[in-house]
Design a protein around this motif. Structure first.
Motif, PDB file in Angstrom:
ATOM      1  N   ALA A  80       0.833  -1.207   0.000  1.00 21.95           N
ATOM      2  CA  ALA A  80       0.000   0.000   0.000  1.00 21.95           C
ATOM      3  C   ALA A  80       0.865   1.254   0.000  1.00 21.95           C
ATOM      4  CB  ALA A  80      -0.932  -0.009   1.203  1.00 21.95           C
ATOM      5  N   GLU A  81       1.931   1.231   0.796  1.00 23.59           N
ATOM      6  CA  GLU A  81       2.845   2.389   0.842  1.00 23.59           C
ATOM      7  C   GLU A  81       3.503   2.605  -0.517  1.00 23.59           C
ATOM      8  OE1 GLU A  81       7.059   3.376   2.980  1.00 23.59           O
ATOM      9  OE2 GLU A  81       5.523   2.402   4.223  1.00 23.59           O
ATOM     10  N   TYR A  82       3.979   1.511  -1.115  1.00 23.16           N
ATOM     11  CA  TYR A  82       4.603   1.600  -2.440  1.00 23.16           C
ATOM     12  C   TYR A  82       3.607   2.161  -3.445  1.00 23.16           C
ATOM     13  CZ  TYR A  82       6.550   0.333  -6.940  1.00 23.16           C
ATOM     14  OH  TYR A  82       7.019   0.377  -8.239  1.00 23.16           O
ATOM     15  N   GLU A  83       2.391   1.607  -3.445  1.00 22.75           N
ATOM     16  CA  GLU A  83       1.389   2.014  -4.431  1.00 22.75           C
ATOM     17  C   GLU A  83       0.950   3.461  -4.235  1.00 22.75           C
ATOM     18  OE1 GLU A  83      -0.549  -2.213  -5.818  1.00 22.75           O
ATOM     19  OE2 GLU A  83      -1.609  -1.086  -4.263  1.00 22.75           O
ATOM     20  N   SER A  84       0.941   3.940  -3.000  1.00 23.50           N
ATOM     21  CA  SER A  84       0.554   5.332  -2.776  1.00 23.50           C
ATOM     22  C   SER A  84       1.598   6.289  -3.343  1.00 23.50           C
ATOM     23  CB  SER A  84       0.329   5.606  -1.289  1.00 23.50           C
ATOM     24  OG  SER A  84       1.559   5.625  -0.592  1.00 23.50           O
ATOM     25  N   GLU A  85       2.854   5.835  -3.398  1.00 17.66           N
ATOM     26  CA  GLU A  85       3.929   6.680  -3.922  1.00 17.66           C
ATOM     27  C   GLU A  85       4.183   6.490  -5.407  1.00 17.66           C
ATOM     28  OE1 GLU A  85       7.527   6.352  -1.614  1.00 17.66           O
ATOM     29  OE2 GLU A  85       6.409   6.354   0.273  1.00 17.66           O
ATOM     30  N   HIS A  86       3.977   5.258  -5.911  1.00 19.06           N
ATOM     31  CA  HIS A  86       4.396   4.930  -7.278  1.00 19.06           C
ATOM     32  C   HIS A  86       3.276   4.433  -8.186  1.00 19.06           C
ATOM     33  CE1 HIS A  86       8.517   5.321  -5.841  1.00 19.06           C
ATOM     34  NE2 HIS A  86       8.194   4.523  -4.831  1.00 19.06           N
ATOM     35  N   GLY A  87       2.098   4.290  -7.675  1.00 16.39           N
ATOM     36  CA  GLY A  87       1.011   3.729  -8.466  1.00 16.39           C
ATOM     37  C   GLY A  87       0.901   2.226  -8.268  1.00 16.39           C
ATOM     38  N   LYS A  88      -0.107   1.644  -8.899  1.00 11.64           N
ATOM     39  CA  LYS A  88      -0.413   0.228  -8.715  1.00 11.64           C
ATOM     40  C   LYS A  88       0.773  -0.650  -9.092  1.00 11.64           C
ATOM     41  CE  LYS A  88      -4.023  -3.128  -9.628  1.00 11.64           C
ATOM     42  NZ  LYS A  88      -4.056  -3.651  -8.288  1.00 11.64           N
ATOM     43  N   LEU A  89       1.036  -1.624  -8.236  1.00 20.47           N
ATOM     44  CA  LEU A  89       2.088  -2.604  -8.471  1.00 20.47           C
ATOM     45  C   LEU A  89       1.687  -3.447  -9.675  1.00 20.47           C
ATOM     46  CD1 LEU A  89       4.740  -3.526  -7.052  1.00 20.47           C
ATOM     47  CD2 LEU A  89       3.367  -5.233  -5.883  1.00 20.47           C
ATOM     48  N   PRO A  90       2.574  -3.590 -10.663  1.00 24.21           N
ATOM     49  CA  PRO A  90       2.221  -4.365 -11.858  1.00 24.21           C
ATOM     50  C   PRO A  90       1.833  -5.812 -11.512  1.00 24.21           C
ATOM     51  CG  PRO A  90       4.240  -3.119 -12.211  1.00 24.21           C
ATOM     52  CD  PRO A  90       3.899  -3.000 -10.751  1.00 24.21           C
ATOM     53  N   GLU A  91       0.863  -6.342 -12.211  1.00 23.87           N
ATOM     54  CA  GLU A  91       0.377  -7.706 -11.964  1.00 23.87           C
ATOM     55  C   GLU A  91       1.500  -8.729 -12.099  1.00 23.87           C
ATOM     56  OE1 GLU A  91      -1.995 -10.648 -10.688  1.00 23.87           O
ATOM     57  OE2 GLU A  91      -2.457  -8.510 -10.638  1.00 23.87           O
ATOM     58  N   GLU A  92       2.412  -8.501 -13.025  1.00 21.22           N
ATOM     59  CA  GLU A  92       3.552  -9.425 -13.193  1.00 21.22           C
ATOM     60  C   GLU A  92       4.354  -9.529 -11.892  1.00 21.22           C
ATOM     61  OE1 GLU A  92       7.887  -9.596 -15.413  1.00 21.22           O
ATOM     62  OE2 GLU A  92       6.398  -8.166 -16.148  1.00 21.22           O
ATOM     63  N   PHE A  93       4.561  -8.417 -11.210  1.00 18.24           N
ATOM     64  CA  PHE A  93       5.304  -8.428  -9.948  1.00 18.24           C
ATOM     65  C   PHE A  93       4.523  -9.170  -8.872  1.00 18.24           C
ATOM     66  CE2 PHE A  93       7.736  -4.217 -10.892  1.00 18.24           C
ATOM     67  CZ  PHE A  93       8.405  -4.828 -11.934  1.00 18.24           C
ATOM     68  N   ARG A  94       3.208  -8.964  -8.844  1.00 16.98           N
ATOM     69  CA  ARG A  94       2.363  -9.666  -7.868  1.00 16.98           C
ATOM     70  C   ARG A  94       2.449 -11.181  -8.088  1.00 16.98           C
ATOM     71  NH1 ARG A  94      -1.580  -6.485  -5.215  1.00 16.98           N
ATOM     72  NH2 ARG A  94      -1.501  -4.319  -5.882  1.00 16.98           N
ATOM     73  N   GLN A  95       2.390 -11.604  -9.350  1.00 15.66           N
ATOM     74  CA  GLN A  95       2.456 -13.036  -9.663  1.00 15.66           C
ATOM     75  C   GLN A  95       3.812 -13.612  -9.287  1.00 15.66           C
ATOM     76  OE1 GLN A  95       1.372 -13.376 -13.784  1.00 15.66           O
ATOM     77  NE2 GLN A  95      -0.789 -12.949 -13.389  1.00 15.66           N
ATOM     78  N   ARG A  96       4.890 -12.862  -9.548  1.00 21.75           N
ATOM     79  CA  ARG A  96       6.227 -13.335  -9.173  1.00 21.75           C
ATOM     80  C   ARG A  96       6.365 -13.442  -7.665  1.00 21.75           C
ATOM     81  NH1 ARG A  96      10.165  -9.489 -12.244  1.00 21.75           N
ATOM     82  NH2 ARG A  96      11.651 -10.454 -10.821  1.00 21.75           N
ATOM     83  N   ALA A  97       5.796 -12.487  -6.940  1.00 24.15           N
ATOM     84  CA  ALA A  97       5.850 -12.527  -5.473  1.00 24.15           C
ATOM     85  C   ALA A  97       5.074 -13.725  -4.946  1.00 24.15           C
ATOM     86  CB  ALA A  97       5.298 -11.235  -4.890  1.00 24.15           C
ATOM     87  N   ARG A  98       3.889 -13.978  -5.503  1.00 27.04           N
ATOM     88  CA  ARG A  98       3.098 -15.145  -5.082  1.00 27.04           C
ATOM     89  C   ARG A  98       3.858 -16.437  -5.343  1.00 27.04           C
ATOM     90  NH1 ARG A  98      -1.347 -12.194  -7.365  1.00 27.04           N
ATOM     91  NH2 ARG A  98      -2.730 -11.515  -5.703  1.00 27.04           N
ATOM     92  N   ALA A  99       4.481 -16.543  -6.514  1.00 30.49           N
ATOM     93  CA  ALA A  99       5.233 -17.747  -6.861  1.00 30.49           C
ATOM     94  C   ALA A  99       6.404 -17.940  -5.895  1.00 30.49           C
ATOM     95  CB  ALA A  99       5.740 -17.662  -8.298  1.00 30.49           C
ATOM     96  N   PHE A 100       7.106 -16.862  -5.581  1.00 28.71           N
ATOM     97  CA  PHE A 100       8.226 -16.937  -4.639  1.00 28.71           C
ATOM     98  C   PHE A 100       7.752 -17.391  -3.269  1.00 28.71           C
ATOM     99  CE2 PHE A 100      10.590 -14.958  -1.185  1.00 28.71           C
ATOM    100  CZ  PHE A 100      11.847 -15.472  -1.400  1.00 28.71           C
ATOM    101  N   LEU A 101       6.674 -16.780  -2.771  1.00 26.68           N
ATOM    102  CA  LEU A 101       6.155 -17.135  -1.449  1.00 26.68           C
ATOM    103  C   LEU A 101       5.653 -18.577  -1.414  1.00 26.68           C
ATOM    104  CD1 LEU A 101       4.332 -13.814  -0.542  1.00 26.68           C
ATOM    105  CD2 LEU A 101       6.462 -14.694   0.440  1.00 26.68           C
ATOM    106  N   ALA A 102       5.009 -19.019  -2.489  1.00 27.08           N
ATOM    107  CA  ALA A 102       4.533 -20.403  -2.553  1.00 27.08           C
ATOM    108  C   ALA A 102       5.710 -21.372  -2.541  1.00 27.08           C
ATOM    109  CB  ALA A 102       3.673 -20.611  -3.793  1.00 27.08           C
ATOM    110  N   GLU A 103       6.749 -21.049  -3.294  1.00 25.86           N
ATOM    111  CA  GLU A 103       7.935 -21.902  -3.347  1.00 25.86           C
ATOM    112  C   GLU A 103       8.624 -21.967  -1.984  1.00 25.86           C
ATOM    113  OE1 GLU A 103      12.161 -21.670  -5.608  1.00 25.86           O
ATOM    114  OE2 GLU A 103      10.395 -21.456  -6.894  1.00 25.86           O
ATOM    115  N   ALA A 104       8.579 -20.871  -1.248  1.00 29.49           N
ATOM    116  CA  ALA A 104       9.190 -20.816   0.080  1.00 29.49           C
ATOM    117  C   ALA A 104       8.299 -21.429   1.153  1.00 29.49           C
ATOM    118  CB  ALA A 104       9.516 -19.375   0.448  1.00 29.49           C
ATOM    119  N   GLY A 105       7.089 -21.847   0.758  1.00 27.39           N
ATOM    120  CA  GLY A 105       6.165 -22.438   1.715  1.00 27.39           C
ATOM    121  C   GLY A 105       5.449 -21.424   2.575  1.00 27.39           C
TER     122      GLY A 105
END
Length: 95
Positions: free
Chosen positions: A59-84
């Motif tokens: 939310a802090e990032y998005e308030s300063e820079h705009g919406k986080l790109p969906e590609e970044f969200r998907q990469r973050a989800r994949a990383f977190l899933a891989e890390a359990g």
């Protein structure tokens, strides 16, 4: 601290696992289950705090820079899933 009796239902293979784990640690099943429940509750609290902190950062990032790109969200989800640390299909309790 008072002690209360609680009745639970578990699949037979889970019962076997619980009894074996309790025996391995030399503890009564009720003690082992109590410790497991406390550990699970602590983990859930930490998970919720981490999730809230991550949402705050986004939310802090998005308030300063705009919406986080969906590609970044998907990469973050994949990383977190891989890390359990992220599960799209949470464990379902027995009946």
């Amino acid at each position: 601290m008072g002690v209360r009796k609680l009745s639970i239902s578990v699949p037979s293979e889970v019962e076997e696992t619980i009894k074996a784990a309790a025996a391995e640690e030399g503890k009564p099943v009720s003690t082992w289950l109590t410790e497991a429940a406390v550990e699970k509750a602590r983990a859930a609290t930490l998970y919720a705090a981490g999730r809230a902190a991550a949402q705050e950062l986004v939310a802090e990032y998005e308030s300063e820079h705009g919406k986080l790109p969906e590609e970044f969200r998907q990469r973050a989800r994949a990383f977190l899933a891989e890390a359990g640390l992220f599960d799209d299909e949470p464990w379902q309790a027995a009946g």
